[in-house]
Design a protein around this motif. Structure first.
Motif, PDB file in Angstrom:
ATOM      1  N   GLN A   6       2.506  12.280   0.391  1.00  0.00           N
ATOM      2  CA  GLN A   6       1.420  11.177  -0.006  1.00  0.00           C
ATOM      3  C   GLN A   6       2.207  10.012   0.665  1.00  0.00           C
ATOM      4  O   GLN A   6       1.593   9.027   1.306  1.00  0.00           O
ATOM      5  N   THR A   7       3.554   9.776   0.749  1.00  0.00           N
ATOM      6  CA  THR A   7       4.100   8.679   1.440  1.00  0.00           C
ATOM      7  C   THR A   7       5.706   8.902   1.820  1.00  0.00           C
ATOM      8  O   THR A   7       6.054  10.082   1.408  1.00  0.00           O
ATOM      9  N   ASN A   8       6.097   8.069   2.719  1.00  0.00           N
ATOM     10  CA  ASN A   8       7.558   8.569   3.041  1.00  0.00           C
ATOM     11  C   ASN A   8       8.672   7.517   2.507  1.00  0.00           C
ATOM     12  O   ASN A   8       9.593   7.037   2.720  1.00  0.00           O
ATOM     13  N   SER A   9       7.873   6.769   1.170  1.00  0.00           N
ATOM     14  CA  SER A   9       8.680   5.881   0.310  1.00  0.00           C
ATOM     15  C   SER A   9       8.894   6.934  -1.151  1.00  0.00           C
ATOM     16  O   SER A   9       8.186   7.453  -1.422  1.00  0.00           O
ATOM     17  N   VAL A  10      10.169   6.583  -1.424  1.00  0.00           N
ATOM     18  CA  VAL A  10      10.412   7.524  -2.678  1.00  0.00           C
ATOM     19  C   VAL A  10      10.767   6.675  -3.954  1.00  0.00           C
ATOM     20  O   VAL A  10      11.560   5.627  -3.663  1.00  0.00           O
ATOM     21  N   MET A  11      10.068   7.044  -4.982  1.00  0.00           N
ATOM     22  CA  MET A  11      10.488   6.313  -6.279  1.00  0.00           C
ATOM     23  C   MET A  11      11.721   6.945  -6.926  1.00  0.00           C
ATOM     24  O   MET A  11      11.570   8.291  -7.516  1.00  0.00           O
ATOM     25  N   LEU A  12      12.880   6.440  -6.898  1.00  0.00           N
ATOM     26  CA  LEU A  12      14.036   7.217  -7.409  1.00  0.00           C
ATOM     27  C   LEU A  12      14.213   7.021  -8.712  1.00  0.00           C
ATOM     28  O   LEU A  12      14.471   7.811  -9.194  1.00  0.00           O
ATOM     29  N   ALA A  13      13.515   6.069  -9.613  1.00  0.00           N
ATOM     30  CA  ALA A  13      13.733   5.829 -10.917  1.00  0.00           C
ATOM     31  C   ALA A  13      12.396   4.840 -11.430  1.00  0.00           C
ATOM     32  O   ALA A  13      12.211   4.214 -10.698  1.00  0.00           O
ATOM     33  N   GLU A  14      12.101   4.803 -12.608  1.00  0.00           N
ATOM     34  CA  GLU A  14      11.179   3.987 -13.180  1.00  0.00           C
ATOM     35  C   GLU A  14      11.447   3.675 -14.726  1.00  0.00           C
ATOM     36  O   GLU A  14      11.816   4.641 -15.288  1.00  0.00           O
TER      37      GLU A  14
END
Length: 162
Positions: A6-14
């Motif tokens: 979907q993207t090449n940005s990664v959510m590492l934590a939330e």
């Protein structure tokens, strides 16, 4: 776990977000995202890859949203130094997401007055860089308030699309 492709940005934590869910099909293809509660924080990382950067988009698809009844979104952004700690453990990631914002942190206010409007997250992603992002809305929506047949009682702030 983040959906692939979907993207090449990664959510590492939330902190303060609901699970991944389908966000519709648009010009860019299939969209997936997560709903932020009234306030949420997340760590965003852009790895050094050759694919075109898609970025992260924000949307508030609330029925009846208009110029007279807008929703404001307050964004705080903190750049975390390029030096990614090694080893990069879950404990380190959790410490990073709890770092307080300072007076030098960037901030921006976005106004949603149309359910179709999509704003880009206002950061310039760089390879191997981590951003701490905080989103806070001035009001939330509860889906079942707008659809009597809905069983969804979540208090939703803003949709974060990847």
């Amino acid at each position: 776990h983040q959906p692939h492709g979907q993207t090449n940005s990664v959510m590492l934590a939330e902190n303060g977000m609901y699970s991944w869910e389908f966000g519709g099909i648009g010009e860019d293809g299939v969209k997936v995202g997560r709903w932020c509660k009234k306030q949420c924080n997340f760590l965003l990382y852009h790895p050094n890859i050759k694919n075109k950067l898609h970025g992260v988009r924000l949307q508030m698809p609330l029925p009846g949203l208009n110029e007279n009844h807008p929703i404001r979104l307050f964004i705080k952004i903190k750049s975390i130094p390029d030096e990614i700690p090694s080893p990069f453990s879950e404990k380190i990631i959790q410490q990073m997401i709890k770092k307080p914002f300072t007076k030098n942190s960037a901030w921006k206010e976005l106004v949603f007055s149309n359910p179709e409007v999509i704003h880009q997250l206002p950061i310039k992603l760089r390879p191997h860089h981590i951003w701490l992002i905080s989103l806070k809305t001035d009001r939330t929506i509860v889906p079942k308030e707008y659809d009597p047949e809905s069983t969804d009682s979540r208090k939703l702030g803003v949709r974060v699309l990847f």
